[in-house]
Design an enzyme around this catalytic site. Structure first.
Site, short mmCIF file in Angstrom:
data_model
loop_
_atom_site.label_atom_id
_atom_site.label_comp_id
_atom_site.label_asym_id
_atom_site.label_seq_id
_atom_site.Cartn_x
_atom_site.Cartn_y
_atom_site.Cartn_z
N SER A 1 -22.66 16.55 -2.32
CA SER A 1 -21.87 16.03 -1.22
C SER A 1 -22.74 15.82 0.02
O SER A 1 -23.72 15.10 -0.03
CB SER A 1 -20.68 16.96 -0.96
OG SER A 1 -19.69 16.33 -0.18
N ASP B 1 -16.43 13.81 -5.40
CA ASP B 1 -17.25 14.86 -4.79
C ASP B 1 -17.57 15.99 -5.79
O ASP B 1 -16.67 16.62 -6.34
CB ASP B 1 -16.50 15.44 -3.60
CG ASP B 1 -17.37 16.26 -2.67
OD1 ASP B 1 -18.10 17.15 -3.17
OD2 ASP B 1 -17.32 16.03 -1.46
#
Length: 263
Positions: free
Chosen positions: A40, A155
């Site tokens: 991320s 993510d």
């Protein structure tokens, strides 16, 4: 002979600005990773760093950012896969990740994303670097997933916010993980569907990180203290950077000892 050092930059939204401070502390003390991994925001910072941006350049870019530079708060009417438009985030990745492929980077690098089709963690180590970073940072429900080869990627933090095993797979003998999330922030009133999505991500992100297998556990975990600050507070970037920098400086002696120790 010095041990091969892996630096792992974990997920954490705006708290990931701390990774820039951490890398600044490493640079100032002559510590250079042999491999890196990121998830991320950690993938974003790692890719920018390995693409040639200095920590000082990243700091200056981060200090100029506002929430509205990253997120278009207009509800997306053209997608049934995300609440918000992702063009601003993708534009920032394209601007600051200056290398197009993993193969152009000076050292091995990996990012991770979660595949909604299979439920598996997907590791990227080759090919399109910017696409891999976009996938790793695509917050579920908030940003549009990245679609690739039949996968629907979001993510990576929902499955592995600290990709330690991937650093070992790339050859790291000693692994330092920067985990910026800490404890789950206190609950605040949920007022809209975006708040629901972000709180759900918070709860997922803050589950236990390490699976207690040697390969998944870092040799050193660096944990900056943000006093329960939300990972969505972009406007706190200076404080967040400073905490990362101070945590990095505090870790320098132990990191040097680790990579220089004899068998």
């Amino acid at each position: 002979m010095a041990k091969k050092l892996g630096i792992v930059l974990g997920s954490g939204g705006a708290l990931g600005f701390a990774h820039i401070g951490f890398m600044q502390a490493m640079d100032e003390n002559g510590i250079r990773p042999d491999v890196m991994t990121g998830c991320s925001m950690g993938a974003v910072v790692g890719a920018c760093y390995l693409s040639g941006m200095t920590p000082e350049e990243m700091k200056q870019a981060a200090f100029r950012l506002k929430n509205t530079d990253i997120i278009d708060f207009t509800i997306s009417l053209f997608s049934n896969k995300a609440l918000l438009k992702t063009n601003k985030m993708h534009s920032l990745i394209k601007r600051y990740v200056k290398k197009a492929t993993f193969e152009e980077l000076p050292i091995p690098f990996a990012t991770v994303a979660a595949d909604l089709v299979t439920g598996k963690l997907i590791t990227f180590t080759e090919g399109d670097l910017r696409l891999a970073v976009k996938a790793s940072a695509s917050i579920p429900c908030v940003f549009t997933p990245v679609e690739k080869d039949g996968m629907i990627l979001v993510d990576g933090g929902i499955l592995s916010r600290i990709p330690v095993a991937q650093a070992r797979d790339l050859g790291a003998e000693k692994v330092v993980a920067v985990d910026v999330l800490g404890e789950l922030p206190p609950y605040t009133e949920i007022k809209n569907i975006v708040n629901v999505a972000l709180r759900a991500v918070d709860v997922s992100d803050h589950r236990p990180v390490y699976m207690w297998k040697p390969k998944d556990t870092p040799d050193l975990s660096v944990n900056p203290d943000f006093k329960n600050l939300s990972q969505y507070k972009v406007e706190e970037q200076k404080f967040i950077y400073e905490q990362g920098y101070l945590s990095g400086l505090a870790a320098v002696p132990e990191i040097k000892r680790m990579i220089e120790e004899e068998e």
